[in-house]
Write a protein that holds these residues in place. Structure first.
Motif, PDB file in Angstrom:
ATOM      1  N   ARG A 259       0.828  -1.206   0.000  1.00  0.00           N
ATOM      2  CA  ARG A 259       0.000   0.000   0.000  1.00  0.00           C
ATOM      3  C   ARG A 259       0.866   1.262   0.000  1.00  0.00           C
ATOM      4  O   ARG A 259       0.473   2.294  -0.542  1.00  0.00           O
ATOM      5  CB  ARG A 259      -0.921  -0.014   1.221  1.00  0.00           C
ATOM      6  CG  ARG A 259      -2.030   1.027   1.180  1.00  0.00           C
ATOM      7  CD  ARG A 259      -2.877   0.933   2.447  1.00  0.00           C
ATOM      8  NE  ARG A 259      -3.486  -0.388   2.588  1.00  0.00           N
ATOM      9  CZ  ARG A 259      -4.633  -0.733   2.012  1.00  0.00           C
ATOM     10  NH1 ARG A 259      -5.273   0.127   1.252  1.00  0.00           N
ATOM     11  NH2 ARG A 259      -5.118  -1.944   2.187  1.00  0.00           N
ATOM     12  N   PRO A 268      -2.423  -3.129  -3.880  1.00  0.00           N
ATOM     13  CA  PRO A 268      -3.572  -3.692  -3.154  1.00  0.00           C
ATOM     14  C   PRO A 268      -4.922  -3.277  -3.726  1.00  0.00           C
ATOM     15  O   PRO A 268      -5.901  -4.008  -3.587  1.00  0.00           O
ATOM     16  CB  PRO A 268      -3.388  -3.142  -1.733  1.00  0.00           C
ATOM     17  CG  PRO A 268      -1.922  -2.906  -1.609  1.00  0.00           C
ATOM     18  CD  PRO A 268      -1.479  -2.451  -2.968  1.00  0.00           C
ATOM     19  N   ARG A 269      -4.973  -2.098  -4.377  1.00  0.00           N
ATOM     20  CA  ARG A 269      -6.255  -1.672  -4.944  1.00  0.00           C
ATOM     21  C   ARG A 269      -6.770  -2.646  -5.998  1.00  0.00           C
ATOM     22  O   ARG A 269      -7.965  -2.713  -6.265  1.00  0.00           O
ATOM     23  CB  ARG A 269      -6.137  -0.266  -5.544  1.00  0.00           C
ATOM     24  CG  ARG A 269      -5.174  -0.161  -6.708  1.00  0.00           C
ATOM     25  CD  ARG A 269      -5.132   1.258  -7.301  1.00  0.00           C
ATOM     26  NE  ARG A 269      -4.122   1.360  -8.335  1.00  0.00           N
ATOM     27  CZ  ARG A 269      -2.859   1.703  -8.118  1.00  0.00           C
ATOM     28  NH1 ARG A 269      -2.463   1.977  -6.877  1.00  0.00           N
ATOM     29  NH2 ARG A 269      -1.995   1.780  -9.110  1.00  0.00           N
ATOM     30  N   LEU A 271      -6.886  -5.801  -5.711  1.00  0.00           N
ATOM     31  CA  LEU A 271      -7.666  -6.840  -5.039  1.00  0.00           C
ATOM     32  C   LEU A 271      -9.098  -6.392  -4.796  1.00  0.00           C
ATOM     33  O   LEU A 271      -9.986  -7.222  -4.572  1.00  0.00           O
ATOM     34  CB  LEU A 271      -6.994  -7.219  -3.715  1.00  0.00           C
ATOM     35  CG  LEU A 271      -5.580  -7.803  -3.856  1.00  0.00           C
ATOM     36  CD1 LEU A 271      -4.960  -8.037  -2.485  1.00  0.00           C
ATOM     37  CD2 LEU A 271      -5.609  -9.102  -4.653  1.00  0.00           C
ATOM     38  N   ALA A 272      -9.319  -5.057  -4.832  1.00  0.00           N
ATOM     39  CA  ALA A 272     -10.681  -4.542  -4.677  1.00  0.00           C
ATOM     40  C   ALA A 272     -11.469  -4.617  -5.980  1.00  0.00           C
ATOM     41  O   ALA A 272     -12.690  -4.432  -5.987  1.00  0.00           O
ATOM     42  CB  ALA A 272     -10.640  -3.095  -4.177  1.00  0.00           C
ATOM     43  N   ASN A 273     -10.772  -4.881  -7.085  1.00  0.00           N
ATOM     44  CA  ASN A 273     -11.430  -5.041  -8.384  1.00  0.00           C
ATOM     45  C   ASN A 273     -11.960  -6.467  -8.473  1.00  0.00           C
ATOM     46  O   ASN A 273     -11.200  -7.432  -8.445  1.00  0.00           O
ATOM     47  CB  ASN A 273     -10.431  -4.758  -9.514  1.00  0.00           C
ATOM     48  CG  ASN A 273     -11.050  -4.868 -10.893  1.00  0.00           C
ATOM     49  OD1 ASN A 273     -11.691  -5.853 -11.234  1.00  0.00           O
ATOM     50  ND2 ASN A 273     -10.836  -3.849 -11.703  1.00  0.00           N
ATOM     51  N   SER A 274     -13.279  -6.610  -8.566  1.00  0.00           N
ATOM     52  CA  SER A 274     -13.886  -7.947  -8.503  1.00  0.00           C
ATOM     53  C   SER A 274     -13.421  -8.844  -9.641  1.00  0.00           C
ATOM     54  O   SER A 274     -13.209 -10.051  -9.448  1.00  0.00           O
ATOM     55  CB  SER A 274     -15.411  -7.838  -8.515  1.00  0.00           C
ATOM     56  OG  SER A 274     -15.868  -7.244  -9.721  1.00  0.00           O
ATOM     57  N   SER A 277      -9.873  -9.993  -8.769  1.00  0.00           N
ATOM     58  CA  SER A 277      -9.882 -10.945  -7.653  1.00  0.00           C
ATOM     59  C   SER A 277     -10.391 -12.313  -8.101  1.00  0.00           C
ATOM     60  O   SER A 277      -9.804 -13.349  -7.773  1.00  0.00           O
ATOM     61  CB  SER A 277     -10.742 -10.411  -6.511  1.00  0.00           C
ATOM     62  OG  SER A 277     -10.218  -9.206  -6.008  1.00  0.00           O
TER      63      SER A 277
END
Length: 684
Positions: A259, A268-269, A271-274, A277
Motif C-alpha cells: 500500500r 492492493p487496490r 484486489l478490490a477489483n472484482s 480478484s
C-alpha cells in the motif's frame, strides 16, 4: 524543427537480416531453456526420487523452481529497464547455468531443491528479459510478429518438455536433464555477447525489494504447511500452527507494505477489483490443477503402467496438444466475436470432470482411455488460461494494466506451487497408509519408494506383492486427482460471477506465452499497450494503400512512395540520396522520381546529393504523423489516452516509428517510375 512527430521517433539502429535472426535465435534458446525446466523434470522425478531418496520432498523439486522464478521476474524486469537488459540477460543465463550444473551433481534431495531454486532465479530473468529485448531490436510494426514466436516457444516447451525428460532418463541419466542446459546456454551466452548491442532507453524504478521478500516468505510458509501437514507433522502440531500463523502475518504485512510502496509488485487496490480478484482466484485453481497433474501423471504412468520415462512423455502429448488447440482456438474466437466469459465457464467444469475421470484410472486402464482423459484435461486448461488475462486486462484502468496482467500469471504460478505441494502431501499420506495395510504381505526391508525409479524390480516378487504395490500406487495417485476436483469446482462457481464487459481492441491481441500456461508475464502498462498496438499494426493495409490513405486524409497530395520518403526524411532531418535508397532497399534510380516530387513541391531541398526537410515539408510530415496518431488512438477506445500523458507519448512515438519504416520503403518505391521524374543524372 518544431515539436512534431519526427523528433519523437526512436533513432536506434536496429539489427537487420542475419544479425537480427541470430539475436532472436539466441533469445529464443534462452527462453526455451527456462520454459523447458518447468516441465522437463516431471518425467524424470520418479527416477530422481529413487536415486536420491526423499519421497516426501518430491514436490519441492518442482515447487522451488516455480517459486524462485515467479518471485524474481518482477525484479529482473525492472532492473533490466533501469540498468540495461543485455548485461542482465547475460547474468540470468550465467545464474541459470550454474544452477543447472549444480543440480546435475546434487548428492541428495536437499541439495537438488536448493539448486533448483537457484536455477529458477536465473530462469525468471531469461523469460522476462528475452521478450523485453525484442522491443529493443525490432521495429514497432514487427514486434507483435516476433513476440508471437516467443509465445510459440512455450508451446514447444509444454509439448516437448516431458518427452525430452523421459528420453534423457532412458538413454543417459536423469542428471542430463540439467546438464543439457550448459552447452545450449553457453551458445546463447556467446551469441548475445557477440551480436547484441546494449540498446533501449533506461527507465528509473523504485524497486520493491521488501515486497518481493515478503511474497517469498508467505508463499514458502504456506507451501511448507501443505507439504508437512499430515505427513512430517500432525495438522494441529506446533510447527504447522506456527508456520500457518506466521504466513498469515506476513501476508498482512505484505499488504501494508504494498500500500505504501512507490512501485508495488501488486497494488492492493487491484484486489478490490472484482474481476481481478475472481480472475486471480480462478488462475490459482487452474495452475493448481495443471502443474499438479504434470508432476504426478508421469509417476502413475511409469510405476502403475510400467512404461518407460520416454513413453510417459509420449502419453502426456494428448494433454499438451489439447491445451494448445483450445488456447489457439479460443483466442481466435474471442477476436471474432468479442465474447470471452463463455470459455472459462465451459473450461473449468471440463477440468473438474477430467480430474475426476483421472481419479478413476487404475492399473488396468487402456492407453486410449488415458489419452482421452488427458486430452480433456488439457483442452479444459487451454480454454481458461489465456481468457483470464483478457478478462482482467479489459476491466482495469491504464495505470494498473501491467500489474494486473502480471498478477494473473503470478497467481497461476503460485497456484502451481501449491498444487504440486498439496498433491505431493496427499500422495505421500495415501501411499504410506496403503503400504501399511500391505505390511503383512511385503518382504522384510521392502522400500516402496524404490519402485518409482525401477518398477521392474517388482517382477522379482510374488504376484501378490506386485499387484498389491501397484494397486497402492494407483489408489494413492487417484486420491491426488480426487482432491483436486473440489478446487476446479470452486473455480467453476467463480466463473459465473466473472463480469464480462465490451472487449477493447487491445484485448483482442493474443500473447500465446500467457495462453500456454508456463509464462510469467511482467510488463509495465506502457509495454503492454505497446505490445498490443504493435500486434494491431500487423493488420494495417498494405504499404501502398496505407501511405496513399494517409496522404489523402492529411491533405498531402503525393503518391505513396513520395509520402514514405517524406516521412523518412522528416525523421532523419537530413540524409543523402544514397543512404535513403539503401534504407528502402532500392536503387537510387528507383527512388529518384519519388524524391523529385518532394523537391518540386518544396517539401525537401537538395544540395550536393544531400536531402533536407524544409519548413513546408516539416508541416506536411507533422500532418501525416498526426493522422497516423489518430488512427492508432482509435485502437485505444476505453483507455482514455487524453487523461494519461504516458499513453499520449506512446501514440506519438509509435506514429513516428511506424511511418517511414524501412520495411515499407521497398514496397512503396518500386512502382513504375513517375512520368514527371527528372532525367537520370539529376541527383537524388
Amino acid at each position: 524543427m518544431t515539436a512534431g512527430a519526427a523528433p519523437e521517433a526512436d533513432e536506434r539502429v536496429m539489427p537487420k537480416g542475419r544479425d537480427l535472426y541470430v539475436i532472436l535465435g539466441a533469445l529464443m534458446l534462452g527462453m526455451l531453456l527456462a520454459a523447458l525446466d518447468q516441465t522437463i523434470v516431471s518425467t524424470a522425478l520418479p527416477t530422481i526420487v529413487s536415486d536420491l531418496g526423499g519421497l516426501n520432498h518430491l514436490s519441492w523439486v518442482v515447487t522451488s523452481y516455480l517459486l524462485a522464478a515467479t518471485a524474481s521476474t518482477p525484479l529482473w524486469g525492472k532492473l533490466g529497464d533501469q540498468y540495461g537488459r543485455k548485461r542482465l540477460f547475460q547474468s540470468s543465463i550465467v545464474i541459470f547455468l550454474i544452477g543447472s550444473a549444480l543440480c546435475g551433481i546434487a548428492r541428495d534431495m536437499t541439495e537438488l531443491i536448493v539448486f533448483r531454486a537457484l536455477q529458477g532465479l536465473g530462469g525468471g530473468g531469461l523469460m522476462v528479459l528475452a521478450v523485453a529485448i525484442v522491443g529493443d531490436v525490432v521495429p514497432p510494426r514487427d514486434r507483435g510478429r516476433y513476440q508471437g514466436l516467443f509465445g510459440a516457444v512455450f508451446g514447444v516447451a509444454s509439448v516437448c518438455g516431458p518427452l525430452l525428460g523421459g528420453w534423457f532418463v532412458d538413454n543417459l541419466s536423469w542428471r542430463w536433464v540439467f546438464y543439457i542446459n550448459v552447452p545450449v546456454g553457453i551458445v546463447a551466452l556467446l551469441v548475445i555477447a557477440a551480436v547484441l548491442h546494449a540498446t533501449g532507453e533506461r527507465e528509473r524504478h523504485r524497486i520493491d525489494y521488501l515486497g518481493t521478500l515478503l511474497i517469498v516468505g508467505w508463499a514458502v510458509g504456506l507451501v511448507l504447511v501443505t507439504t508437512w501437514g499430515g505427513t512430517t507433522y500432525d495438522w494441529v502440531s506446533a510447527p504447522i500452527v506456527v508456520l500457518a500463523a506466521g504466513s498469515v502475518v506476513l501476508i498482512a504485512v505484505w499488504l501494508l507494505v504494498e500500500r505504501r510502496a512507490a512501485e508495488p509488485i501488486m497494488p492492493p487496490r487491484l484486489l478490490a477489483n472484482s474481476v481481478f480478484s475472481l480472475g486471480a482466484a480462478i488462475s490459482f485453481a487452474v495452475g493448481f490443477a495443471m502443474f499438479g497433474a504434470l508432476t504426478f501423471l508421469p509417476i502413475f504412468l511409469q510405476v502403475v503402467h510400467g512404461v518407460s520415462p520416454t513413453l510417459s512423455g509420449v502419453h502426456l502429448l494428448p494433454m499438451m496438444l489439447g491445451m494448445l488447440v483450445a488456447s489457439i482456438g479460443s483466442g481466435q474466437l474471442i477476436s471474432r466475436t468479442g465474447r470471452y466469459k463463455v470459455f472459462p465457464v465451459i473450461g473449468t467444469p471440463l477440468i473438474a470432470l477430467a480430474l475426476y475421470l483421472c481419479s478413476r484410472l487404475d492399473e488396468d486402464a487402456s492407453t486410449l482411455t488415458m489419452s482421452l482423459r488427458f486430452a480433456l484435461l488439457g483442452f479444459g486448461l487451454g480454454l481458461v488460461l489465456q481468457v483470464l488475462v483478457i478478462a482482467v486486462q479489459n476491466s482495469v484502468s491504464y495505470k494498473d494494466l501491467g500489474a494486473a496482467t502480471s498478477g494473473v500469471t503470478f497467481f497461476r504460478q503460485i497456484g502451481g506451487s501449491f498444487g504440486v505441494a498439496v498433491f505431493g502431501s496427499v500422495f505421500s499420506n495415501q501411499l504410506a497408509g496403503h503400504i501399511e495395510d500391505l505390511a503383512r504381505t511385503l518382504p522384510p526391508g521392502f522400500d516402496p519408494s524404490a519402485v518409482q525409479g525401477n518398477p521392474g524390480m517388482l517382477d522379482r516378487y510374488p504376484a501378490e506383492v506386485k499387484d498389491g504395490v501397484l494397486h497402492a500406487y494407483a489408489q494413492s495417485i487417484d486420491s491426488v486427482f480426487l482432491w483436486a476436483v473440489p478446487v476446479a469446482s470452486v473455480a467453476f462457481v467463480l466463473t459465473w460471477f466473472l463480469r464480462e464487459v465490451p472487449l477493447r481492441a487491445t484485448s483482442q491481441t493474443r500473447d500465446y506465452g500467457e495462453g500456454f500456461g508456463a509464462a510469467p508475464t511482467v510488463r509495465s502498462s506502457r509495454h503492454e499497450i505497446e505490445r498490443a498496438l504493435s500486434e494491431l499494426m500487423r493488420k494495417d493495409p498494405k504499404a501502398l494503400e496505407l501511405y496513399d490513405r494517409l496522404g489523402s486524409l492529411s491533405g498531402v497530395a503525393l503518391p505513396p512512395g513520395s509520402v514514405w520518403a517524406l516521412c523518412r526524411i522528416a525523421r532523419d532531418g537530413t540524409v543523402t540520396g544514397q543512404d535513403l535508397a539503401e534504407r528502402a532497399g532500392v536503387t537510387v534510380e528507383d527512388g529518384r522520381p519519388h524524391v523529385d516530387r518532394l523537391v518540386d513541391s518544396g517539401y525537401v531541398s537538395r544540395a550536393d546529393g544531400t536531402l533536407a526537410i524544409t519548413g513546408a515539408g516539416q508541416d506536411a510530415a507533422e500532418r501525416l504523423f498526426a493522422v497516423r496518431r489518430e488512427g492508432l488512438a482509435r485502437h485505444l477506445d476505453g483507455w482514455s489516452p487524453e487523461e494519461h500523458p504516458e499513453l499520449a507519448d506512446v501514440l506519438r512515438k509509435l506514429a513516428a516509428e511506424s511511418l517511414g519504416d524501412e520495411a515499407d520503403g521497398e514496397r512503396c518505391l518500386r512502382p513504375e517510375p513517375n512520368p514527371d521524374a527528372r532525367p537520370a543524372g539529376s541527383g537524388a
